[in-house]
Design an enzyme around this catalytic site. Structure first.
Site, mmCIF file in Angstrom:
data_model
loop_
_atom_site.group_PDB
_atom_site.id
_atom_site.type_symbol
_atom_site.label_atom_id
_atom_site.label_comp_id
_atom_site.label_asym_id
_atom_site.label_seq_id
_atom_site.Cartn_x
_atom_site.Cartn_y
_atom_site.Cartn_z
ATOM 1 N N HIS A 114 1.193 -1.301 -0.442
ATOM 2 C CA HIS A 114 0.068 0.134 -0.044
ATOM 3 C C HIS A 114 1.134 1.050 -0.409
ATOM 4 C CE1 HIS A 114 -3.508 -2.766 1.026
ATOM 5 N NE2 HIS A 114 -2.803 -3.415 1.949
ATOM 6 N N SER A 166 16.200 19.217 -17.415
ATOM 7 C CA SER A 166 14.439 19.657 -17.093
ATOM 8 C C SER A 166 15.232 21.444 -18.499
ATOM 9 C CB SER A 166 14.444 20.621 -16.001
ATOM 10 O OG SER A 166 12.909 21.154 -16.471
#
Length: 431
Positions: free
Chosen positions: A141, A262
């Site tokens: 989870h 980037s």
């Protein structure tokens, strides 16, 4: 498939030139088969084999008039022959040629894909063995659960891809099949011996029963299998993306000198390769619907599947070939930060050993509910106060009266989670 996500080896299989060459080979083999049965003079077959040539541009020019690609093809081929041209397409219907040749072309693509799969599996095996005992945090989870090893994670991927390879080999038997049974599949104007001869020489099987077409459940099964392979890779790629998050940073895709992450942020090193695999998998998986909708053709044949397959089959095989090669290189060159893996294990104050403490108390005679109710409050307090879990355990005399310091040492030893790693690797065939 667009050139950006294509490799020449696979793309060349799906060119018009190769498709027409496959059609021609089917036509020539059919002539040879007729000759074996005594229908066509061997000298004519020899001339056809030696002189028949494909000219894609000329065939397309003829197609402008015929509006039928196979008729245009046979007429173009006939232009390269003499009187023996009358035997070209003898007893055949268009789909005898098209479907059989398509299966032959798919076989060529499959040979590349199978090599791709085997190489990827080899890389996964090597990674698994290299990091067999490298402890890292197992997460359920998205939350720290118990330690595992990076090698076990790689072994998991290895066994999944082995299953995918097995499935791929099985689907090859279904898809690499030809048919030359005539206009409605009854062999009315062509004996089964022709089909058997042609398919044997192409290295493909024959369909036991067909209409004018091969049934498209075969192609749906094929596309679904390729989509499953792509989806397994996507699962692995998503794991790399999650493990490369800044706050985790347990693995990282190789970052080349001069590479940019980037246009705005010079510091960025992004998992763009794994993101690419995720996107390509979505495209491949999207074709499952197309493949399934191609199954219900009208009666003995229509061509509603044809336009879809001209797009779908090249796209899926080219994209999967590209993805397998790219992701194999990503995994092969993956940077593994073992120190960060160990540091992340220590981030949760020892809470990951709560089950070990629980089981130790049960082993000493405490009922499960009582043991659980003693351990859980200490775990919650550790979470909330950021106090080491063991420190809180040692402050509870109802626990320390049952478990000695040495027994607690054993509970909090992460190497306990390596005890069965060798067994797992042996079961995976990696010992």
């Amino acid at each position: 498939m667009i050139e950006r996500y294509s490799r020449d080896e696979m793309s060349s299989i799906w060119t018009d030139q190769n498709r027409y060459e496959a059609w021609l080979e089917v036509e020539i083999l059919a002539c040879e088969a007729w000759s074996e049965l005594g229908y066509i003079p061997k000298e004519d077959v020899k001339k056809i084999r030696e002189n028949a040539k494909v000219n894609v541009e000329r065939a397309k020019e003829i197609e402008q008039e015929t509006r039928h690609d196979v008729v245009a093809f046979t007429r173009q081929v006939s232009e390269t022959l003499g009187d023996e041209r009358k035997w070209v397409h003898y007893g055949l219907t268009s789909t005898d040629v098209v479907d059989t040749a398509l299966s032959y072309v798919i076989k060529q693509a499959n040979e590349i894909l199978e090599k791709d799969l085997e190489r990827f599996i080899d890389v996964l095996a090597a990674k698994a063995k290299k990091y067999q005992y490298t402890l890292m945090m197992g997460r359920t989870h998205g939350v720290h659960a118990e330690p595992t090893t990076f090698g076990v994670k790689m072994a998991l991927w290895y066994t999944e891809m082995k299953r995918n390879l097995k499935r791929f080999k099985e689907v090859r038997k279904e898809i690499e099949v030809g048919k030359m049974s005539g206009a409605v599949g009854t062999f009315a104007n062509i004996p089964p011996e022709i089909e058997a001869y042609v398919c044997e020489h192409l290295g493909i099987d024959t369909a036991a029963v067909s209409t004018q077409t091969l049934q498209r459940d075969r192609h749906a099964y094929y596309i679904a299998t390729l989509a499953l392979i792509a989806t397994s890779m996507e699962k692995f790629a998503v794991e790399i993306r999650n493990l490369q998050k800044t706050e985790t940073r347990e693995v990282e895709e190789a970052f080349a000198k001069g590479q940019k992450g980037s246009s705005a942020m010079p510091h960025k090193r992004n998992p763009i390769g794994s993101e690419n695999i995720t996107g390509i998998s979505r495209v491949i998986r999207g074709y499952i619907t197309t493949a399934y909708e191609n199954i219900p053709l009208w009666h003995e044949r229509d061509i509603s599947h044809s336009s879809a397959e001209r797009i779908m089959l090249p796209d899926v095989t080219i994209a999967l070939d590209y993805a397998l090669n790219r992701f194999t290189n990503i995994v092969d060159r993956l940077t593994v930060y073992e120190d960060n893996m160990r540091n992340n294990i220590d981030k949760t104050y020892g809470l990951i050993f709560s089950q070990r403490v629980l089981l130790a108390l049960i082993n000493k005679g405490m009922v499960r509910e009582e043991a659980y109710d003693k351990v859980q409050p200490k775990a919650m307090e550790s979470w909330e106060t950021k106090t080491p879990f063991r420190e809180l355990i040692e402050q509870d005399s109802s626990i320390t009266d049952v478990l000695s310091s040495e027994e607690l040492d054993d509970c909090f030893d992460p190497k306990h989670h390596l005890n069965q790693v060798d067994t797992i690797f042996a079961r995976a065939g990696l010992s």
